[in-house]
Design an enzyme around this catalytic site. Structure first.
Site, PDB file in Angstrom:
ATOM      1  N   GLY A  55      34.828  17.972 -11.243  1.00 28.27           N
ATOM      2  CA  GLY A  55      35.233  16.517 -11.136  1.00 28.27           C
ATOM      3  C   GLY A  55      35.457  15.931 -12.213  1.00 28.27           C
ATOM      4  O   GLY A  55      34.801  16.244 -13.200  1.00 28.27           O
ATOM      5  N   GLN A  60      36.059   9.004 -17.776  1.00 35.39           N
ATOM      6  CA  GLN A  60      35.706  10.420 -18.951  1.00 35.39           C
ATOM      7  C   GLN A  60      37.334  10.476 -19.452  1.00 35.39           C
ATOM      8  O   GLN A  60      37.063  11.389 -20.109  1.00 35.39           O
ATOM      9  CB  GLN A  60      35.460  11.497 -17.838  1.00 35.39           C
ATOM     10  N   CYS A 106      27.464  16.995 -16.442  1.00 34.37           N
ATOM     11  CA  CYS A 106      28.583  16.134 -16.723  1.00 34.37           C
ATOM     12  C   CYS A 106      29.560  16.667 -17.839  1.00 34.37           C
ATOM     13  O   CYS A 106      28.726  16.806 -19.093  1.00 34.37           O
ATOM     14  CB  CYS A 106      28.024  14.626 -17.079  1.00 34.37           C
ATOM     15  N   LEU A 107      30.711  16.646 -17.764  1.00 29.39           N
ATOM     16  CA  LEU A 107      31.617  16.961 -18.821  1.00 29.39           C
ATOM     17  C   LEU A 107      31.502  15.876 -19.997  1.00 29.39           C
ATOM     18  O   LEU A 107      32.063  16.528 -21.262  1.00 29.39           O
ATOM     19  CB  LEU A 107      33.086  17.039 -18.208  1.00 29.39           C
ATOM     20  N   HIS A 148      28.404  11.683  -7.778  1.00 26.23           N
ATOM     21  CA  HIS A 148      28.337  11.881  -9.298  1.00 26.23           C
ATOM     22  C   HIS A 148      29.760  11.014  -9.824  1.00 26.23           C
ATOM     23  O   HIS A 148      29.476  10.270 -10.799  1.00 26.23           O
ATOM     24  CB  HIS A 148      28.284  13.239  -9.690  1.00 26.23           C
ATOM     25  N   GLU A 149      30.837  11.283  -9.301  1.00 26.47           N
ATOM     26  CA  GLU A 149      31.901  10.596  -9.701  1.00 26.47           C
ATOM     27  C   GLU A 149      32.107   9.097  -9.155  1.00 26.47           C
ATOM     28  O   GLU A 149      32.575   8.275  -9.939  1.00 26.47           O
ATOM     29  CB  GLU A 149      33.427  11.286  -9.177  1.00 26.47           C
ATOM     30  N   HIS A 152      30.215   7.199 -11.680  1.00 28.20           N
ATOM     31  CA  HIS A 152      30.799   7.114 -12.985  1.00 28.20           C
ATOM     32  C   HIS A 152      31.665   5.807 -12.879  1.00 28.20           C
ATOM     33  O   HIS A 152      31.612   5.227 -13.718  1.00 28.20           O
ATOM     34  CB  HIS A 152      31.623   8.278 -13.235  1.00 28.20           C
TER      35      HIS A 152
END
Ligand code: ZN
Length: 204
Positions: A55, A60, A106-107, A148-149, A152
């Site tokens: 995701g 991000q 997390c990226l 999670h997204e 963000h």
């Protein structure tokens, strides 16, 4: 527009890290569903794929818009791929509410993982890339990804949901691996390391 049409022609962008202001502030709603948005989504799919994530939120890649892309398996290992604009997540209450505690990554804090309890089923409503209303019910990793997204887009990173002790461990882990990730990762690839995580660890 079919999602498949947005999987080609994108440019890989550098992934914004935790600590940058855009990661910790609420986003603006998406109101324009035209070519500019489609180009951003193409770049986000290309970036997520290059980083091998499940995701990726617009914040991000440094954009403060309420939008994310995902390519993530559910509890039955069925893959789901799509785009959500202006998402809202609802979680079951009462009997249907079960917590699942698995490692989350997390990226935007690459390489670090800590266990986090989340509800194992999530309903996400919002709009697709053309502004049409959509609803996705996610289970397993997909339920985690949708939460999670959407977090963000409200300026919340998963470290905000950890205990002080686990957050400290998470940052320690990220610091130890930081040398593997160039500043413009994944434009420049991650350095090879035997100490790296197995390829099946999911980051979002
Ligand atoms: Zn993330």
């Amino acid at each position: 527009m079919a999602v498949e049409e947005l999987l080609v022609g994108g440019t890989v962008l550098p992934i914004t890290r935790w600590g940058e202001p855009v990661m910790h502030a609420p986003t603006r709603p998406v109101t324009e569903f035209g070519a500019e948005l489609h180009d951003l989504v193409r770049d986000m799919f290309a970036t997520m794929e290059a980083a091998r994530g499940v995701g990726l939120a617009a914040t991000q890649v440094g954009i403060d818009l309420a939008l994310f892309v995902y390519d993530c398996p559910d509890a039955d290992d069925v893959p789901h791929r799509g785009v959500f604009c202006n998402p809202v997540v609802t979680l079951p209450e009462g009997d249907g509410r079960n917590l699942d505690s698995i490692e989350e990554g997390c990226l935007s804090l690459p390489g670090a993982y800590q266990p986090l309890a989340r509800v194992d089923k999530a309903t996400c409503t919002g709009q697709d890339v053309d502004g049409n209303p959509i609803t996705v019910v996610g289970t397993g990793l997909l339920a985690r990804c949708l939460q999670h997204e959407t977090d963000h887009l409200g300026g919340t990173v998963f470290g905000d949901r950890l205990s002080t002790r686990l957050r400290r461990k998470l940052y320690q882990q990220a610091e130890e691996l930081a040398h593997l990730y160039p500043a413009d990762w994944p434009v420049s690839p991650k350095a090879d390391s035997a100490a790296g995580r197995p390829a099946d660890s999911a980051s979002e």
